[in-house]
Design a protein around this motif. Structure first.
Motif, PDB file in Angstrom:
ATOM      1  N   ILE A 233       6.171  19.103  15.322  1.00 34.18           N
ATOM      2  CA  ILE A 233       5.338  19.996  14.514  1.00 34.18           C
ATOM      3  C   ILE A 233       4.262  20.610  15.364  1.00 34.18           C
ATOM      4  O   ILE A 233       3.781  21.492  15.393  1.00 34.18           O
ATOM      5  N   CYS A 285       7.773  23.878   9.743  1.00 39.67           N
ATOM      6  CA  CYS A 285       7.441  22.907   9.971  1.00 39.67           C
ATOM      7  C   CYS A 285       8.121  22.010   8.867  1.00 39.67           C
ATOM      8  O   CYS A 285       8.294  20.771   8.865  1.00 39.67           O
ATOM      9  N   ILE A 286       7.813  22.711   7.951  1.00 44.87           N
ATOM     10  CA  ILE A 286       7.892  21.400   6.184  1.00 44.87           C
ATOM     11  C   ILE A 286       9.488  21.295   6.646  1.00 44.87           C
ATOM     12  O   ILE A 286       9.600  20.114   6.232  1.00 44.87           O
ATOM     13  N   THR A 289      10.701  18.899   8.341  1.00 48.23           N
ATOM     14  CA  THR A 289      10.127  17.582   8.808  1.00 48.23           C
ATOM     15  C   THR A 289      10.980  16.875   7.756  1.00 48.23           C
ATOM     16  O   THR A 289      11.647  15.492   7.741  1.00 48.23           O
TER      17      THR A 289
END
Lengths: 301, 302
Positions: A233, A285-286, A289
C-alpha cells in the motif's frame, strides 16, 4: 422481521441500552470519520463519472474519463513508474529490515542505541530528508559521487538530474527512510518465537542457515505478511518524497500515479478526470490487499 | 557462555520487544568470536548508513555556503558558522511557520487521542449489534490510500468553507482510524473481570472508561500522542493542498518554499532543515520507548 419479537425477550432492553451506550462512545470519532473519510470514498465513485472543474458543476459523462485514460500516455507512464518503484522498493525494504532485525536481535553492545537510531529517519520530515539527500546526490560535488569516484567509478550517475537514475535515487531514499519502521515490526515478531524451537533445532544438528530457514522464516510468517501488505500500500501511494525530491522529473521519469492525480486535480482543476485515476489507484490497492489476504489464508490451511 | 563481559549489561529500552532471545551461534568459541566481530562490523556499517545523512545535514548547517560542497568533503567545518541560525530567522517567516505547526499538531493530537480512545472503548468493551461490521469499515479504510480520496475530500472541504483555514488540517487529521485501532488493540489486553468488578460496584461505562481504562492505558495514550504529534508535524501533502495563504503555512511548506527561493544558499537550507527536525528529534529521544511500543502494538495484529 425478528426485531418486533425481540422487543419482548428479556435481554432486549439490555441490548438496546448497550447499542445506545456503544454508539455514544463511538459517535464523536465516527462523525468526523464518516464526513471526512467515508463520504469522500463513496463520492469518488460518482465524481469519476463526471466532468467537474473546481468551481463549476458536475456534468455526467459516463465512462468518458476511463476511455480517455486508456489513450493517455502520461497515465501509462505514471502507472509503469509506480510499478517500477513498487517492484524494487518492496523486496529491498523487506530484505534490509529483516536483516537489520536479525542483527539487532543478538546480544551485542550498542544494539539498544542502534534500534532507536534506525527508526529515526521514519519520524523525520520528508521535506528535510528530500532536501538533504538531493544535496548528497549532487552530481559534481555531492558526497555520494565523491565516494563513488574515490572507489574507482570514473563516471558516477547524475542521480536526480538524470532520467535513468532518478527513480533508483528515489527508491534508495524511500528504502533508507522506511526500513527502520519495518525492522521494528520484524523485531517484535522475532520476540514471539519461543527459544525452545531453536534449542530443539540445534539438538537435531541444524546449522545457522537451517535454523533460519526452518524456524525463523515460518515463525515470522504473520509478521512478513503484515509487512508486505503495508509495504505494498505504501509503495503504490508513494508521493511526497518524489514531489519534493524530483517533482516527477526529469521529464516524466519519476511521475507516479499519486502525483498524476495531484497534477490533474489540483494543478489543472480536472477534478472528474483526476477522480477516475484515483479509482484506478483505489482498485489496485484494494485488489492487491485482497489477493494477499487470500494467499495468506490458503497457506494457513 | 564464557564471554568476558556480561551481555546483560547492555542497556535495553524499557519496551520488552527487541530483547535478545536467541544466541546466534552454538559452535566453538572461535566461531563465536568471528560471528561477534562480523556482527559488530555489520552494526557499524548500518549505523553509518542510517545516521550519516543527519550528521552531514547538521555539519553543513554550520558551514559557510562555499564550504558545503568541497573536494574533498569537509566533514567538520573549520569554523562553526553559528550565525546561520540567526540569519534564517531574519530571512524567513520561521516564527509563523513554527507557530502554525505547533497549533495544528497540538489540536490534532488532542482530538485524535480523545475521540480515538473513547471510540476504542466502545469497540472493545461494549457488545452491540453491528459493532464488528463497523470496526471492519474502520479497518478497511486503512487499506485505501489517502491520495485516492483526496479530491472528493477537497471538494467537500471547499463546500463547507474550510479550505485555506487551519481547521481543514485539523478536520483532516483528527478523526483517522489509526487512533481507534491502536487504542482498541490495547484495551483488548485489559481483562474483562476488571470492568465486571467495576460494574458490580456501580460504576457507569463512562466511569469505567475515565477511572479505570484511562489510567491503565497511559503508555498506549503516550504512544498515540507522540505518533500523532510527529505525523502532523511532518505532514506536507495536507498543508500543500489546503493551506494556500502564506500566513497559514506550516514548517514543512515554509521550508519547501525557502528551498525554492534560496536554492543556492546550501548552508542556510540545511539550517532550516535542522530547525524543522529538531523538535521531533527531542521528542523522539525523550519518548523513544513509546514510539517503539506504539509501532509494535499497531503492527503486530494485522
Amino acid at each position: 422481521m425478528a426485531t418486533t419479537l425481540a422487543v419482548r425477550r428479556p435481554g432486549s432492553r439490555l441490548k438496546r441500552r448497550n447499542t445506545l451506550l456503544g454508539w455514544s462512545f463511538i459517535l464523536p470519532n465516527f462523525l468526523g470519520f464518516a464526513l471526512l473519510t467515508l463520504i469522500p470514498v463513496f463520492a469518488l465513485f460518482y465524481i469519476a463519472f463526471t466532468d467537474w472543474n473546481a468551481f463549476g458543476t458536475a456534468d455526467w459523462v459516463g465512462i468518458d474519463n476511463f476511455s480517455r485514460l486508456l489513450g493517455d500516455q502520461s497515465f501509462v507512464t505514471a502507472l509503469l513508474n509506480t510499478l517500477y518503484y513498487t517492484a524494487f522498493h518492496i523486496p529491498l525494504t523487506l530484505g534490509l529490515s529483516l536483516a537489520l532485525a536479525l542483527l539487532l536481535n543478538r546480544k551485542l553492545r550498542g544494539v539498544a542505541f542502534f534500534r532507536t537510531a534506525a527508526f529515526f529517519p521514519y519520524v523525520t520530515s520528508i521535506v528535510a530528508i528530500a532536501v538533504v539527500w538531493n544535496m548528497l546526490f549532487s552530481p559534481e560535488f555531492g558526497p555520494i559521487n565523491q565516494f563513488l569516484t574515490a572507489i574507482g567509478i570514473s563516471d558516477p550517475p547524475g542521480w536526480t538530474t538524470s532520467a535513468d537514475w532518478s527513480m533508483p535515487a528515489v527508491i534508495i531514499v524511500g528504502t533508507w527512510r522506511e526500513m527502520g519502521y519495518y525492522m521494528l515490526l520484524f523485531l517484535a515478531g522475532l520476540q514471539t518465537i519461543p527459544p525452545e524451537l531453536y534449542e530443539a533445532a540445534r539438538m537435531d544438528g541444524a546449522n545457522a542457515w537451517q535454523r533460519f530457514r526452518n524456524v525463523t522464516v515460518p515463525s515470522l510468517r504473520p509478521t512478513t505478511f503484515f509487512v508486505t501488505v503495508m509495504l505494498t500500500i505504501g509503495s503504490f501511494k508513494v508521493f511526497d518524497l518524489i514531489l519534493v525530491m524530483t517533482n516527477g522529473g526529469p521529464g516524466q521519469s519519476t511521475l507516479v500515479l499519486s502525483q498524476y492525480i495531484y497534477n490533474k486535480g489540483f494543478v489543472e482543476n480536472q477534478l472528474g478526470y483526476a477522480s477516475s485515476i484515483s479509482i484506478v489507484l483505489f482498485l489496485i490497492c484494494i485488489s492487491v490487499t485482497v489477493v494477499q489476504f487470500l494467499i495468506n489464508k490458503r497457506s494457513d490451511d | 557462555m564464557a564471554t568476558p563481559h556480561h551481555a546483560e549489561t547492555v542497556t535495553r529500552p524499557a519496551a520488552d520487544i527487541g530483547t535478545p532471545s536467541t544466541r546466534s551461534s552454538g559452535h566453538g568459541p572461535a566461531a563465536r568470536s568471528i560471528g561477534r566481530v562480523l556482527g559488530y562490523l555489520a552494526l557499524a556499517v548500518a549505523a553509518v548508513g542510517v545516521l550519516l545523512p543527519f550528521f552531514w545535514m547538521l555539519m553543513s548547517s554550520l558551514k559557510t555556503n562555499n564550504d558545503v560542497f568541497t573536494i574533498p568533503i569537509q566533514w567538520i567545518p573549520e569554523t562553526f558558522v553559528w550565525s546561520n541560525y540567526v540569519e534564517i530567522w531574519q530571512k524567513s517567516d520561521m516564527t509563523t511557520w513554527l507557530k502554525n505547526t505547533m497549533v495544528l499538531a497540538l489540536a490534532v493530537t488532542a482530538l485524535q487521542v480523545f475521540t480515538g480512545s473513547f471510540a476504542a472503548y466502545g469497540f472493545s468493551k461494549i457488545r452491540f449489534p453491528g459493532r464488528d461490521v463497523l470496526f471492519l469499515v474502520y479497518l478497511g479504510t486503512i487499506a485505501v490510500p489517502w491520495q485516492a480520496y483526496m479530491i472528493p475530500q477537497f471538494i467537500l472541504m471547499s463546500k463547507i468553507n474550510l479550505s485555506d483555514t487551519l481547521w481543514s488540517i485539523i478536520a483532516l487529521q483528527a478523526f483517522g482510524a489509526f487512533g481507534v485501532f491502536l487504542m482498541k488493540q490495547f484495551y483488548e489486553t485489559v481483562p474483562e473481570e476488571l470492568s465486571e468488578a467495576a460494574r458490580v460496584d456501580g460504576l457507569t461505562e463512562y466511569g469505567i472508561y475515565r477511572r479505570i481504562m484511562l489510567p491503565l492505558s497511559v503508555p498506549a495514550l503516550a504512544s498515540l500522542t507522540l505518533l500523532t504529534f510527529v505525523n502532523t508535524w511532518n505532514d506536507y501533502l495536507g498543508p500543500l493542498i489546503y493551506l494556500r495563504s502564506p500566513e497559514l503555512w506550516t514548517i514543512q511548506l515554509g521550508l519547501k518554499t525557502f528551498v525554492g527561493q534560496y536554492n543556492a544558499e546550501h548552508a542556510l537550507i540545511m539550517t532550516g532543515s535542522v530547525l524543522s527536525v529538531l523538535p521531533i528529534a527531542i521528542i523522539f529521544m525523550l519518548g523513544q520507548r513509546y514510539f517503539v511500543e506504539g509501532i509494535a502494538t499497531s503492527g503486530l495484529k494485522g
